[in-house]
Design a protein around this motif. Structure first.
Motif, PDB file in Angstrom:
ATOM      1  N   GLY A  35       8.494  -3.410  -4.043  1.00 28.73           N
ATOM      2  CA  GLY A  35       7.784  -2.171  -4.244  1.00 28.73           C
ATOM      3  C   GLY A  35       7.381  -2.060  -5.293  1.00 28.73           C
ATOM      4  O   GLY A  35       6.963  -3.417  -5.531  1.00 28.73           O
ATOM      5  N   TYR A  36       6.273  -0.934  -6.008  1.00 27.93           N
ATOM      6  CA  TYR A  36       5.567  -1.145  -6.373  1.00 27.93           C
ATOM      7  C   TYR A  36       5.777  -0.055  -7.718  1.00 27.93           C
ATOM      8  O   TYR A  36       5.850   1.664  -7.497  1.00 27.93           O
ATOM      9  CB  TYR A  36       3.988  -1.324  -6.149  1.00 27.93           C
ATOM     10  CG  TYR A  36       2.768  -0.775  -7.601  1.00 27.93           C
ATOM     11  CD1 TYR A  36       2.833  -2.367  -8.244  1.00 27.93           C
ATOM     12  CD2 TYR A  36       2.512   0.441  -7.822  1.00 27.93           C
ATOM     13  CE1 TYR A  36       2.108  -1.903  -9.097  1.00 27.93           C
ATOM     14  CE2 TYR A  36       1.349   0.008  -9.116  1.00 27.93           C
ATOM     15  CZ  TYR A  36       1.275  -0.971  -9.475  1.00 27.93           C
ATOM     16  OH  TYR A  36       0.532  -1.311 -11.306  1.00 27.93           O
ATOM     17  N   THR A  37       5.280  -0.286  -9.288  1.00 27.28           N
ATOM     18  CA  THR A  37       5.900   0.940 -10.072  1.00 27.28           C
ATOM     19  C   THR A  37       4.833   0.769 -11.155  1.00 27.28           C
ATOM     20  O   THR A  37       4.597  -0.512 -11.378  1.00 27.28           O
ATOM     21  CB  THR A  37       7.285   1.045 -10.341  1.00 27.28           C
ATOM     22  OG1 THR A  37       8.426   0.941  -9.802  1.00 27.28           O
ATOM     23  CG2 THR A  37       6.916   2.438 -11.275  1.00 27.28           C
ATOM     24  N   ASN A  38       3.726   1.454 -11.434  1.00 28.60           N
ATOM     25  CA  ASN A  38       2.755   2.041 -12.032  1.00 28.60           C
ATOM     26  C   ASN A  38       3.190   1.583 -13.661  1.00 28.60           C
ATOM     27  O   ASN A  38       4.388   2.426 -13.706  1.00 28.60           O
ATOM     28  CB  ASN A  38       2.493   3.456 -11.823  1.00 28.60           C
ATOM     29  CG  ASN A  38       1.181   4.084 -12.748  1.00 28.60           C
ATOM     30  OD1 ASN A  38       0.733   3.229 -13.985  1.00 28.60           O
ATOM     31  ND2 ASN A  38       0.294   5.091 -12.370  1.00 28.60           N
ATOM     32  N   GLY A  39       2.812   1.065 -14.350  1.00 31.20           N
ATOM     33  CA  GLY A  39       3.716   1.057 -16.014  1.00 31.20           C
ATOM     34  C   GLY A  39       2.677   1.946 -16.354  1.00 31.20           C
ATOM     35  O   GLY A  39       4.016   2.249 -17.460  1.00 31.20           O
ATOM     36  N   HIS A  40       2.342   3.024 -16.522  1.00 31.27           N
ATOM     37  CA  HIS A  40       2.427   4.190 -17.271  1.00 31.27           C
ATOM     38  C   HIS A  40       2.235   5.284 -16.301  1.00 31.27           C
ATOM     39  O   HIS A  40       0.935   6.433 -15.744  1.00 31.27           O
ATOM     40  CB  HIS A  40       0.396   3.946 -17.822  1.00 31.27           C
ATOM     41  CG  HIS A  40       0.909   2.662 -18.348  1.00 31.27           C
ATOM     42  ND1 HIS A  40       1.169   3.007 -19.938  1.00 31.27           N
ATOM     43  CD2 HIS A  40       0.145   1.461 -18.032  1.00 31.27           C
ATOM     44  CE1 HIS A  40       0.784   1.829 -20.541  1.00 31.27           C
ATOM     45  NE2 HIS A  40       0.561   1.104 -19.291  1.00 31.27           N
ATOM     46  N   PRO A  41       3.684   6.100 -15.663  1.00 37.51           N
ATOM     47  CA  PRO A  41       3.439   6.864 -14.438  1.00 37.51           C
ATOM     48  C   PRO A  41       3.299   7.932 -14.927  1.00 37.51           C
ATOM     49  O   PRO A  41       2.715   8.653 -14.346  1.00 37.51           O
ATOM     50  CB  PRO A  41       5.103   6.737 -13.997  1.00 37.51           C
ATOM     51  CG  PRO A  41       5.931   5.936 -15.202  1.00 37.51           C
ATOM     52  CD  PRO A  41       4.880   5.055 -15.562  1.00 37.51           C
ATOM     53  N   ASP A  42       2.946   8.529 -16.193  1.00 33.36           N
ATOM     54  CA  ASP A  42       2.702   9.773 -16.838  1.00 33.36           C
ATOM     55  C   ASP A  42       1.190   9.867 -17.556  1.00 33.36           C
ATOM     56  O   ASP A  42       1.327  11.098 -17.375  1.00 33.36           O
ATOM     57  CB  ASP A  42       3.543  10.472 -16.943  1.00 33.36           C
ATOM     58  CG  ASP A  42       5.438  10.414 -16.642  1.00 33.36           C
ATOM     59  OD1 ASP A  42       5.427  10.573 -15.269  1.00 33.36           O
ATOM     60  OD2 ASP A  42       6.543  10.006 -16.819  1.00 33.36           O
ATOM     61  N   ALA A 100      -0.750   9.077  -5.252  1.00 33.47           N
ATOM     62  CA  ALA A 100      -0.504  10.430  -5.197  1.00 33.47           C
ATOM     63  C   ALA A 100       0.258  11.525  -5.580  1.00 33.47           C
ATOM     64  O   ALA A 100      -0.366  12.967  -6.107  1.00 33.47           O
ATOM     65  CB  ALA A 100       0.233  10.830  -3.171  1.00 33.47           C
ATOM     66  N   THR A 101       1.459  11.051  -6.548  1.00 29.73           N
ATOM     67  CA  THR A 101       2.174  11.507  -7.141  1.00 29.73           C
ATOM     68  C   THR A 101       1.662  11.817  -8.669  1.00 29.73           C
ATOM     69  O   THR A 101       1.631  13.025  -9.290  1.00 29.73           O
ATOM     70  CB  THR A 101       3.484  10.859  -7.425  1.00 29.73           C
ATOM     71  OG1 THR A 101       4.221  10.461  -7.254  1.00 29.73           O
ATOM     72  CG2 THR A 101       4.047  11.490  -9.116  1.00 29.73           C
ATOM     73  N   LEU A 110       0.770  -2.059  -0.023  1.00 27.31           N
ATOM     74  CA  LEU A 110       0.117   0.319  -0.026  1.00 27.31           C
ATOM     75  C   LEU A 110       0.534   1.475  -0.124  1.00 27.31           C
ATOM     76  O   LEU A 110       0.672   2.166  -1.117  1.00 27.31           O
ATOM     77  CB  LEU A 110      -1.100   0.053   1.307  1.00 27.31           C
ATOM     78  CG  LEU A 110      -1.218   1.391   1.241  1.00 27.31           C
ATOM     79  CD1 LEU A 110      -2.626   1.221   0.445  1.00 27.31           C
ATOM     80  CD2 LEU A 110      -3.093   1.242   2.369  1.00 27.31           C
ATOM     81  N   PRO A 111       1.455   0.897   0.844  1.00 27.42           N
ATOM     82  CA  PRO A 111       2.900   2.689   0.886  1.00 27.42           C
ATOM     83  C   PRO A 111       3.497   2.618  -1.249  1.00 27.42           C
ATOM     84  O   PRO A 111       2.800   4.066  -0.961  1.00 27.42           O
ATOM     85  CB  PRO A 111       4.059   2.323   1.638  1.00 27.42           C
ATOM     86  CG  PRO A 111       3.324   1.230   2.863  1.00 27.42           C
ATOM     87  CD  PRO A 111       2.295   0.332   1.919  1.00 27.42           C
TER      88      PRO A 111
END
Length: 308
Positions: free
Chosen positions: A139-146, A86-87, A78-79
């Motif tokens: 961790g976790y990274t959004n596949g489409h961060p932008d 949030a970003t 969750l963090p």
């Protein structure tokens, strides 16, 4: 012309506000401690000198235990999820209010699942903690961060997938307490899905071609957020073989209902890349149908073989 990311945030904020109000009117307050059979608990070995964990401490089926661990480890990140949304969405206005509300609701899920598993001795607490440390450090990274629309499309599908996984895991345990707990968690996930689904429906009206491309890209590359859990492939296969979450459910109970809500195959406002994306999506859904059918055939053959 396609809207840029800032314009999308601004244009969608009234929709966020409306759906936030809707969500708050429907969300039910609940307390994790009420879903845990505390009287069954016993002190573990270690500092307090209790009884060491034994695999025979729990009567849960192995596959249900595996699914519970996968579900919990997924919730544990969750963090990272909070950081990503949030970003992307920001911390101000209706967007920010939603981000924090969603995080608070999701936080209950990990608390309740861990307490249940620990109190009922359903898992080795040492192995569980080591798995948590490993997974959270990855961790976790959004596949489409932008990409706002890609991210919204992803969570619309993912929240529904999580809901189905939780509900079916509860049924697989054979434990009425676990089933009740996971049904409660699934109810939260369903409300989250509806929020994101409604948000992307509004995005389709604002920028249909961009929204269609986002949906196609997400469906084609979809992975659950826990896909980087150690040994996930093996665990996911056992979960699929048990019918807790498989490709048929993913296609027919997750993708199809949401796509139907957006009327993606009946829309008349697409052109250019939007039309191209829709054609790609149709082809992908057909391929998923064939893959699901093949898996079901193999699973049935395996069942017959094991029962001889």
């Amino acid at each position: 012309m396609p809207l840029d990311q800032t314009s999308l945030l601004i244009e969608l904020e009234p929709v966020v506000a409306t759906n936030l109000d809707r969500h708050l009117s429907l969300a039910k307050e609940w307390f994790p401690h009420e879903y845990v059979p505390w009287s069954e608990g016993r002190t573990f070995d270690g500092l307090l000198g209790g009884e060491p964990y034994q695999p025979t401490d729990s009567t849960l089926p192995d596959v249900a235990r595996t699914a519970l661990i996968v579900n919990l480890l997924t919730e544990d990140n969750l963090p990272s999820y909070h950081h990503e949304i949030a970003t992307l969405f920001g911390r101000d206005g209706a967007w920010g209010t939603w981000v924090h509300r969603w995080t608070a609701e999701e936080g209950r899920h990990g608390i309740a699942l861990r307490d249940y598993l620990t109190v009922t001795r359903a898992v080795d607490p040492v192995e569980l903690e080591r798995a948590r440390m490993t997974h959270m450090q990855a961790g976790y990274t959004n596949g489409h961060p932008d990409e706002i629309l890609h991210s919204i499309a992803y969570v619309a599908f993912q929240e529904l997938a999580t809901r189905i996984s939780h509900r079916n895991t509860g049924k697989a345990t054979g434990d009425p307490i676990a089933e009740q707990l996971l049904a409660r968690v699934a109810a939260d996930e369903n409300l989250h899905m509806v929020f994101y689904r409604n948000l992307l429906a509004a995005a389709f009206d604002l920028d249909p071609n961009h929204a269609m491309r986002a949906v196609t890209d997400v469906v084609a590359a979809f992975q659950m957020p826990g896909a980087n859990i150690e040994g996930f492939g093996r665990k996911a296969l056992s979960i699929a073989l048990a019918g807790i979450y498989d490709l048929r459910q993913h296609r027919d109970e997750v993708l199809q209902p949401v796509l139907r809500q957006w009327n993606v195959f009946g829309r008349g406002d697409l052109d250019g890349d939007g039309e191209k994306a829709r054609d790609e999506l149709a082809a992908h859904m057909e391929e998923l149908e064939q893959q699901a059918a093949r898996f079901e055939e193999k699973r049935e053959a395996r069942r017959v073989r094991l029962n001889r």
